[in-house]
Design a protein around this motif. Structure first.
Motif, PDB file in Angstrom:
ATOM      1  N   LEU A 153      34.582  31.640  55.013  1.00 40.47           N
ATOM      2  CA  LEU A 153      34.815  32.941  55.753  1.00 40.47           C
ATOM      3  C   LEU A 153      34.767  33.956  54.813  1.00 40.47           C
ATOM      4  CD1 LEU A 153      35.273  33.670  58.756  1.00 40.47           C
ATOM      5  CD2 LEU A 153      37.586  33.574  58.145  1.00 40.47           C
ATOM      6  N   CYS A 154      35.648  33.374  53.695  1.00 39.77           N
ATOM      7  CA  CYS A 154      35.715  34.602  52.408  1.00 39.77           C
ATOM      8  C   CYS A 154      34.438  34.842  51.913  1.00 39.77           C
ATOM      9  CB  CYS A 154      36.806  33.721  51.543  1.00 39.77           C
ATOM     10  SG  CYS A 154      36.739  34.849  49.777  1.00 39.77           S
ATOM     11  N   SER A 155      33.456  33.684  51.578  1.00 42.05           N
ATOM     12  CA  SER A 155      32.317  34.131  51.177  1.00 42.05           C
ATOM     13  C   SER A 155      31.386  35.025  52.050  1.00 42.05           C
ATOM     14  CB  SER A 155      31.530  32.617  51.081  1.00 42.05           C
ATOM     15  OG  SER A 155      30.272  32.742  50.610  1.00 42.05           O
ATOM     16  N   PHE A 156      31.353  34.715  53.097  1.00 37.34           N
ATOM     17  CA  PHE A 156      30.704  35.786  54.276  1.00 37.34           C
ATOM     18  C   PHE A 156      31.304  37.341  53.916  1.00 37.34           C
ATOM     19  CE2 PHE A 156      31.550  37.418  58.584  1.00 37.34           C
ATOM     20  CZ  PHE A 156      30.252  38.178  58.730  1.00 37.34           C
ATOM     21  N   TYR A 157      32.562  37.298  54.024  1.00 39.82           N
ATOM     22  CA  TYR A 157      33.165  38.714  54.034  1.00 39.82           C
ATOM     23  C   TYR A 157      32.818  39.391  52.725  1.00 39.82           C
ATOM     24  CZ  TYR A 157      36.950  42.391  53.986  1.00 39.82           C
ATOM     25  OH  TYR A 157      37.486  43.436  53.930  1.00 39.82           O
ATOM     26  N   SER A 209      35.869  42.665  38.655  1.00 40.91           N
ATOM     27  CA  SER A 209      36.853  41.845  37.851  1.00 40.91           C
ATOM     28  C   SER A 209      37.913  41.771  38.926  1.00 40.91           C
ATOM     29  CB  SER A 209      37.089  42.577  36.669  1.00 40.91           C
ATOM     30  OG  SER A 209      37.578  43.834  36.899  1.00 40.91           O
ATOM     31  N   GLU A 210      38.080  42.633  40.124  1.00 43.04           N
ATOM     32  CA  GLU A 210      38.997  42.635  41.002  1.00 43.04           C
ATOM     33  C   GLU A 210      39.307  41.172  41.425  1.00 43.04           C
ATOM     34  OE1 GLU A 210      41.285  45.122  41.692  1.00 43.04           O
ATOM     35  OE2 GLU A 210      42.165  43.327  42.598  1.00 43.04           O
ATOM     36  N   SER A 211      40.258  40.636  41.277  1.00 43.32           N
ATOM     37  CA  SER A 211      40.905  39.357  41.901  1.00 43.32           C
ATOM     38  C   SER A 211      41.629  39.231  43.095  1.00 43.32           C
ATOM     39  CB  SER A 211      41.554  38.456  40.704  1.00 43.32           C
ATOM     40  OG  SER A 211      42.693  39.250  40.462  1.00 43.32           O
ATOM     41  N   SER A 212      42.088  40.570  43.602  1.00 39.54           N
ATOM     42  CA  SER A 212      42.719  40.535  45.107  1.00 39.54           C
ATOM     43  C   SER A 212      41.629  40.992  45.930  1.00 39.54           C
ATOM     44  CB  SER A 212      43.826  41.618  44.877  1.00 39.54           C
ATOM     45  OG  SER A 212      44.261  41.918  46.131  1.00 39.54           O
ATOM     46  N   LEU A 213      41.430  40.168  47.123  1.00 40.39           N
ATOM     47  CA  LEU A 213      40.766  40.551  48.253  1.00 40.39           C
ATOM     48  C   LEU A 213      40.864  41.888  48.929  1.00 40.39           C
ATOM     49  CD1 LEU A 213      38.133  39.354  49.672  1.00 40.39           C
ATOM     50  CD2 LEU A 213      39.655  37.969  51.075  1.00 40.39           C
ATOM     51  N   LEU A 214      42.097  42.098  49.109  1.00 44.71           N
ATOM     52  CA  LEU A 214      42.577  43.085  49.705  1.00 44.71           C
ATOM     53  C   LEU A 214      42.220  44.499  49.051  1.00 44.71           C
ATOM     54  CD1 LEU A 214      44.275  43.562  52.506  1.00 44.71           C
ATOM     55  CD2 LEU A 214      46.090  43.929  50.830  1.00 44.71           C
TER      56      LEU A 214
ATOM     57  N   LYS B 143      29.886  27.014  43.050  1.00 44.19           N
ATOM     58  CA  LYS B 143      30.508  27.918  43.993  1.00 44.19           C
ATOM     59  C   LYS B 143      29.975  29.202  43.296  1.00 44.19           C
ATOM     60  CE  LYS B 143      34.047  24.977  45.989  1.00 44.19           C
ATOM     61  NZ  LYS B 143      35.328  24.869  46.636  1.00 44.19           N
ATOM     62  N   ASP B 144      29.441  30.160  44.261  1.00 47.57           N
ATOM     63  CA  ASP B 144      28.922  31.461  43.808  1.00 47.57           C
ATOM     64  C   ASP B 144      30.131  32.402  43.720  1.00 47.57           C
ATOM     65  OD1 ASP B 144      29.187  32.894  46.191  1.00 47.57           O
ATOM     66  OD2 ASP B 144      27.668  31.611  46.923  1.00 47.57           O
ATOM     67  N   PHE B 145      29.731  33.575  42.949  1.00 43.48           N
ATOM     68  CA  PHE B 145      30.930  34.585  42.853  1.00 43.48           C
ATOM     69  C   PHE B 145      31.635  35.018  44.110  1.00 43.48           C
ATOM     70  CE2 PHE B 145      27.330  36.804  44.238  1.00 43.48           C
ATOM     71  CZ  PHE B 145      28.018  38.185  44.907  1.00 43.48           C
ATOM     72  N   SER B 146      31.050  34.799  45.212  1.00 46.74           N
ATOM     73  CA  SER B 146      31.818  35.146  46.598  1.00 46.74           C
ATOM     74  C   SER B 146      33.012  34.296  46.639  1.00 46.74           C
ATOM     75  CB  SER B 146      30.936  35.420  47.631  1.00 46.74           C
ATOM     76  OG  SER B 146      30.368  33.928  48.014  1.00 46.74           O
ATOM     77  N   ILE B 147      33.072  33.262  45.995  1.00 44.03           N
ATOM     78  CA  ILE B 147      34.121  32.290  46.524  1.00 44.03           C
ATOM     79  C   ILE B 147      35.203  32.527  45.109  1.00 44.03           C
ATOM     80  CG2 ILE B 147      35.040  29.980  46.714  1.00 44.03           C
ATOM     81  CD1 ILE B 147      32.420  29.487  48.154  1.00 44.03           C
ATOM     82  N   THR B 148      34.371  32.381  43.819  1.00 40.90           N
ATOM     83  CA  THR B 148      35.127  32.137  42.716  1.00 40.90           C
ATOM     84  C   THR B 148      35.880  33.566  42.195  1.00 40.90           C
ATOM     85  OG1 THR B 148      33.191  32.562  41.295  1.00 40.90           O
ATOM     86  CG2 THR B 148      33.786  30.272  41.596  1.00 40.90           C
ATOM     87  N   GLN B 149      35.197  34.540  42.875  1.00 35.22           N
ATOM     88  CA  GLN B 149      36.037  35.890  42.327  1.00 35.22           C
ATOM     89  C   GLN B 149      37.695  35.826  42.679  1.00 35.22           C
ATOM     90  OE1 GLN B 149      33.901  39.383  43.029  1.00 35.22           O
ATOM     91  NE2 GLN B 149      35.501  40.852  42.621  1.00 35.22           N
ATOM     92  N   LYS B 154      41.096  29.991  39.016  1.00 37.22           N
ATOM     93  CA  LYS B 154      39.964  30.143  37.864  1.00 37.22           C
ATOM     94  C   LYS B 154      40.473  31.368  37.144  1.00 37.22           C
ATOM     95  CE  LYS B 154      36.152  27.792  38.809  1.00 37.22           C
ATOM     96  NZ  LYS B 154      34.620  27.798  38.231  1.00 37.22           N
ATOM     97  N   ALA B 155      41.073  32.444  38.030  1.00 37.49           N
ATOM     98  CA  ALA B 155      41.681  33.742  37.661  1.00 37.49           C
ATOM     99  C   ALA B 155      42.857  33.355  36.491  1.00 37.49           C
ATOM    100  CB  ALA B 155      42.120  34.504  38.598  1.00 37.49           C
TER     101      ALA B 155
END
Lengths: 242, 195
Positions: A153-157, A209-214, B143-149, B154-155
């Motif tokens: 779901l996260c990947s899709f978004y 480089s943003e690690s927060s999804l929000l 896993k591509d960047f859309s998951i690992t970011q 990892k962070a």
């Protein structure tokens, strides 16, 4: 002068539905590109390994990135095409103005991006299934193979947001070129100079480089909405077709 | 007509992807190549404290018993294998050879269990131990960047893999009859593993 008047929403809705039907070929083309991306992913482009006098171990690494890259490349071309005069003139089949035309373009793009992101995310699963079917589980390393539903779901978004961002940038650039036709060369020289001083890598890093999804969502949505809004304002000033 | 055909293509493609996803979540997790294994430090410790039975449960172990009635024996083996000897309490004319595979780790994946048992030849008072060549080809998904970011582990720089690459020489443990003389035995260390 038109014989009847229509409010903005009705006009937008008609154009949006019309575009979904008229540009249905684009959806099929996207599928073809994504299938090519799947084949590229399966090509085992990268491998690593180790060997000694009595053993050798080769690890084929599979990246699902090609599907996302081809999707982004195709969306850029669609964003550019929608802003070209040939495509824009189709809007005048209906009672329209530049604003409703732009809104329907943006709505179509968002729908198209949702479709592409959904397929790109599921393609990463599909690639895993193909390899699982061919190789069997005993030849596949568990780490990285399994993706939880939450990660999917996260990947899709996230794919949706990235494509939306790039699409809004290309839509904005095309609008600028159309508006400042004679000055476009000067504009791009200025853009290159600005990017040189601001540093393009800093701008890219601002997002990747943003690690927060929000926070990432906020950054991307704000940028995209701003670029689409400016594009709409600029294209409002373009000459009206009679 | 064209619109209908396009709709059909889109529907079929999406149905295939969704059906594939449902199938994917039904795949059992066993039989895949896994990552967790003890490192060599534990192995050295275990060698002196655990019994052969316990070691075989914890580590990849191959064993072979050879009948030998001679009085002298020369050992020949790969340079990178560490050989430990143990003298039995009786002359039973049997040589017991145990091969322990320690960590063969690449990208955090331990391939030790897949390594084959060594080839053992006894000829003219010479015991020759040689490894069989093994080729392993496997696949790793990234896993591509859309998951690992947005992956917190990892962070924070935490990885589940013990190391990118590590390899430790293998251990061969040979139990010999009480009176058997090993011609080049100054090269070897005698230890005693619990039966």
């Amino acid at each position: 002068m038109f014989l009847r008047t229509e409010d903005l929403f009705t006009s937008f809705k008609k154009q949006y539905i019309f575009k979904l039907k008229a540009y249905s070929n684009l959806f099929v083309s996207m599928i073809i590109f994504q299938v090519l991306g799947i084949l590229l992913s399966l090509a085992h482009l990268s491998n690593m390994g180790s060997s000694s006098s009595y053993y050798s171990i080769d690890i084929n690494q599979i990246f699902t990135l090609p599907v996302i890259i081809v999707s982004i490349a195709y969306i850029i071309s669609v964003s550019v095409c929608l802003n070209l005069n040939d495509y824009k003139n189709i809007d005048f089949i209906y009672t329209t103005n530049r604003l409703s035309s732009n809104l329907s373009n943006i709505a179509f793009l968002v729908t198209f991006i949702l479709f592409s992101a959904f397929n790109a995310a599921l393609s990463s699963i599909f690639i895993r299934i193909i390899d699982y079917t061919i190789l069997g589980s005993s030849n596949i390393i568990e780490t990285g193979f399994f993706i939880s539903p939450g990660e999917l779901l996260c990947s899709f978004y996230v794919i949706f947001l990235y494509i939306l961002l790039i699409s809004s940038i290309s839509y904005f650039c095309t609008t600028l070129i159309q508006k400042f036709e004679f000055y476009s060369l000067g504009f791009f020289i200025c853009l290159i100079v600005v990017l040189y001083f601001v540093s393009l890598t800093n701008i890219i890093r601002f997002y990747i480089s943003e690690s927060s999804l929000l926070v990432f969502s906020f950054k991307v949505l704000l940028t995209s909405i701003t670029l689409f809004a400016i594009s709409s304002v600029f294209s409002n000033d373009l000459e009206v077709k009679l | 007509m064209n619109l209908k055909l396009n709709k059909a293509v889109l529907t079929v493609y999406i149905v295939i992807l969704i059906a594939g996803t449902i199938f994917y979540y039904l795949i059992p997790e066993n039989n895949f190549i896994k990552t967790s294994k003890p490192g060599v430090a534990d192995f050295e410790q275990d060698l002196s404290s655990l019994s052969i039975g316990e070691l075989s449960k914890k580590y990849s172990i191959k064993d072979k018993i050879i009948d030998y009635s001679g009085t002298n024996l020369e050992l020949v083996h790969p340079e990178n294998a560490r050989v430990y000897l143990s003298r039995k309490d009786t002359d039973d004319n049997k040589i017991e050879i145990f091969s322990y595979y320690s960590l063969h780790c690449i990208e955090g994946i331990d391939f030790s269990e897949r390594l084959k048992a060594p080839e053992i030849q006894l000829k003219d008072n010479r015991l020759k131990i040689g490894y069989q060549y093994l080729r392993i080809v496997c696949t790793k998904f990234n896993k591509d960047f859309s998951i690992t970011q947005f992956d917190k582990s990892k962070a924070d720089g935490i990885t589940t893999a013990p190391s990118n690459f590590s390899y430790n020489s293998d251990i061969i443990y040979i139990k010999i009859p009480k009176s058997l003389i090993i011609s080049n035995d100054n090269r070897y260390q005698y230890i005693k593993i619990k039966a």
